[in-house]
Every structure is written in C-alpha cells, then in structure tokens.
Design a protein around this motif. Structure first.
Motif, mmCIF file in Angstrom:
data_model
loop_
_atom_site.group_PDB
_atom_site.id
_atom_site.type_symbol
_atom_site.label_atom_id
_atom_site.label_comp_id
_atom_site.label_asym_id
_atom_site.label_seq_id
_atom_site.Cartn_x
_atom_site.Cartn_y
_atom_site.Cartn_z
ATOM 1 N N SER A 32 0.834 -1.208 0.000
ATOM 2 C CA SER A 32 0.000 0.000 0.000
ATOM 3 C C SER A 32 0.866 1.255 0.000
ATOM 4 N N LEU A 86 2.319 1.748 -3.491
ATOM 5 C CA LEU A 86 1.311 2.297 -4.407
ATOM 6 C C LEU A 86 1.154 3.801 -4.178
ATOM 7 N N ASN A 91 3.902 5.973 -5.351
ATOM 8 C CA ASN A 91 3.937 6.066 -6.810
ATOM 9 C C ASN A 91 2.705 6.765 -7.372
ATOM 10 N N TYR A 151 -0.643 6.413 -6.543
ATOM 11 C CA TYR A 151 -1.944 5.740 -6.547
ATOM 12 C C TYR A 151 -2.539 5.780 -5.145
ATOM 13 N N ALA A 165 -4.238 4.600 -1.947
ATOM 14 C CA ALA A 165 -4.315 3.231 -1.426
ATOM 15 C C ALA A 165 -5.030 3.215 -0.080
ATOM 16 N N CYS A 222 -2.674 7.391 1.388
ATOM 17 C CA CYS A 222 -2.563 6.031 1.922
ATOM 18 C C CYS A 222 -3.284 5.984 3.258
ATOM 19 N N LEU A 282 -4.035 2.920 -12.987
ATOM 20 C CA LEU A 282 -3.528 1.620 -12.545
ATOM 21 C C LEU A 282 -4.303 0.488 -13.178
#
Length: 182
Positions: free
Chosen positions: A9, A12, A15, A17, A19, A50, A157
């Motif tokens: 997580s 991700l 980067n 994304y 999560a 996150c 993604l």
C-alpha cells in the motif's frame, strides 16, 4: 485486503496511486501506520494518499465507495467460517477489479484443481478473468466484475493492468498472466 505491515500500500501511494490498507491484526496495523508515517512524511503526498484501516474486510470499508477501485488480495490466509467467506466474496463484488492470488485466498490452494475451483466460484459471482493464473509459487489473476457498469474513466492503474493482460497476453517476463512477485 489483509495488508500486513502495509508495504505494498505504501509503494502504491508513493507512486501516486491512492491506497487503502485493511488489516485486522493490531500489531501489523500499527507497524503499517508507523511505516507510512516515516515514508509519507518524506514526500508531499497528503494524508489521503494512503489510508491504514484497522478492521476486518468487508465491514471495515463498508462506508467507502469501491466501485472504481481495485481490490488486491495477495496473501489472505486465515481461518474463515463459511459465513465469513461469503462476506469476503460479497465484499469483493463491490470492486470493479480484483487482483487475487488464487493460491493464497483464505486457505492454501496448492493444486491447480483447487485454484480452478476458486476461479469457477469467482466466475459464478460475475468476475471475468482478464489474465491466466501465474507461476508455481503464486497464482495471480486479474478479474473484472461484470456486474459493475463502467460509468467513469478507469484509473491509470487498472487501465494499465487490464490492457496489459487482456486476453492473457504475455507478461514482460514472457509468460502468460501477470509478472511474478520477486
């Protein structure tokens, strides 16, 4: 789902994304929070990139809109009652995409037959495999939930995952399906 100490997580989120990590074990959840605090504090991503949630799936995310999300289940091996398993499967139906290790879903499934039975169960729930299960040490497969109508553009993604492996095309390693975990 079953995020452990949250490394995947965090990667991700780092980067770009968003999560959400779901873990029911308090020490693993606290470790994940500490890791994200240390990593996330080094870059300007914002708190929502996150989220670490303490709880059991699917109840822990019942208030979150998951229709445009991808559920990632890489190593969810624990004792589940038949009712809990039904709840987990029902929870997965809220996601448009599911990336799952057929070998490590609720119980260890070391044979192709056992993995095929799970895949058949997922197909019966209207999940369409977009890839073939991978290798010997894992059996990752990307599934699309046909019961969720796509009304908005897909995230970067899952667009990359779905288009890269649609129809079981070869992975960068030359094998069918998703790249192996290293």
């Amino acid at each position: 789902i079953g995020s452990g100490i949250g490394m995947f997580s965090c990667l991700l989120a780092l980067n770009g994304y968003p999560a959400v990590a779901i873990e029911h074990n308090v020490p693993r959840h606290e470790a994940a929070r500490a890791i994200w605090k240390a990593l996330g504090g080094k870059v300007d991503l914002g708190k929502s990139s996150c989220q670490m949630i303490l709880g059991r799936f699917p109840v822990a995310v019942s208030g979150i809109d998951t229709a445009r999300a991808i559920a990632i289940v890489t190593n969810l091996v624990s004792t589940q009652s038949p009712i809990q398993l039904k709840g987990i499967l029902a929870g997965l139906r809220r996601y448009q995409y599911v990336l799952i290790d057929l070998q490590r879903f609720c119980i260890m499934r070391g044979t192709g037959k056992a993995q095929a039975e799970l895949l058949d169960e997922l197909r019966a729930l209207d999940f369409e495999p977009l890839s073939s299960p991978t290798g010997v040490e894992c059996a990752f497969v990307l599934l699309r939930n046909r019961s969720i109508v796509e009304t908005r553009p897909r995230s970067a993604l899952w667009s990359r995952l779905a288009s890269s492996y649609q129809g079981g095309r070869s992975s960068p390693s030359g094998r069918k399906g998703l790249p192996r975990k290293h």
